[in-house]
Design a protein around this motif. Sequence first.
Motif, PDB file in Angstrom:
ATOM      1  N   ASP A   1      39.048  29.934  33.129  1.00  0.00           N
ATOM      2  CA  ASP A   1      38.403  30.817  34.102  1.00  0.00           C
ATOM      3  C   ASP A   1      36.909  30.797  33.811  1.00  0.00           C
ATOM      4  OD1 ASP A   1      37.746  32.732  35.971  1.00  0.00           O
ATOM      5  OD2 ASP A   1      39.298  34.150  35.383  1.00  0.00           O
TER       6      ASP A   1
ATOM      7  N   ASP B   1      39.821  34.708  28.843  1.00  0.00           N
ATOM      8  CA  ASP B   1      40.617  34.369  30.025  1.00  0.00           C
ATOM      9  C   ASP B   1      41.100  32.920  30.004  1.00  0.00           C
ATOM     10  OD1 ASP B   1      40.869  36.749  31.314  1.00  0.00           O
ATOM     11  OD2 ASP B   1      39.412  36.356  32.896  1.00  0.00           O
TER      12      ASP B   1
ATOM     13  N   TRP C   1      46.825  29.940  34.346  1.00  0.00           N
ATOM     14  CA  TRP C   1      46.847  30.754  35.558  1.00  0.00           C
ATOM     15  C   TRP C   1      47.635  30.028  36.648  1.00  0.00           C
ATOM     16  CZ3 TRP C   1      45.430  35.450  34.527  1.00  0.00           C
ATOM     17  CH2 TRP C   1      44.458  35.683  33.547  1.00  0.00           C
TER      18      TRP C   1
ATOM     19  N   HIS D   1      45.530  41.809  28.191  1.00  0.00           N
ATOM     20  CA  HIS D   1      45.288  41.546  29.618  1.00  0.00           C
ATOM     21  C   HIS D   1      46.506  41.943  30.452  1.00  0.00           C
ATOM     22  CE1 HIS D   1      43.411  39.307  33.006  1.00  0.00           C
ATOM     23  NE2 HIS D   1      42.308  39.356  32.244  1.00  0.00           N
TER      24      HIS D   1
END
Length: 234
Positions: A112, A131, A135, A199
């Motif tokens: 990210d 991050d 994903w 997260h």
Amino acid sequence: MDVTFLGHSGFLVRMASAALLFDWSEGELPALEPEVPLLVFASHGHEDHFQPAIFRQQAQAWLLGKDIRLSPRNRERWGVSEEIRPRCLSLGGGRTVEPLPGVRVETLTSTDEGVAFLVTAEGRTVFHAGDLNWWHWEGEDAAWNREMALHFREFTAPLRGRRLDLAFLPLDPRLGEAGFWGPKAFLDLADIGWMVPMHQWGQSSFTERFLEKYPQFRERTYPLTGPGQRFTLP
């Protein structure tokens, strides 16, 4: 290692030689021992990983993902004084720095924004993924999801077989069962002593769902219950 969960992806790790403050964006910061040097880490500029209050801490150094730009305007907005500006390090992936004697910080490129951090001190290594995650979004373009999978494998390759005594890993419930893929890949790739999920957007029960599917990781996982939780890892 003494660990305090501050909220979302924020943690304070206290060791004998240094205190490590990772991605503090919410929650109350406990009192710090003034004689122990503080290193502040912000993996990237998303508001759930970064807040300007980090620059009000009495720190030895600030290690920042390169997307956190200390332009003159931002320095004024965030209260970055001329005194601390030289101690702010802007880091992309693939860097190695030594902000304190005996403390080595390596960075990995994120899937990210910004970076992930590997911090080695006192013979132990702490990993904060920021991050950096696999994903995979339902409804996203299939080509985008395929590219993300390729990038995740590429950017995490330096961890293969590496010993990580403590790893803070994204276990994001918004992804559904695809949220399991990143943590499982990390745990399969590296030799992780303890995994602490993060997260999670306040949904800590998602950890139990992960462990029900992958019970082989239960003994290596330290579940979180809520901000302010403090625990000591051997």
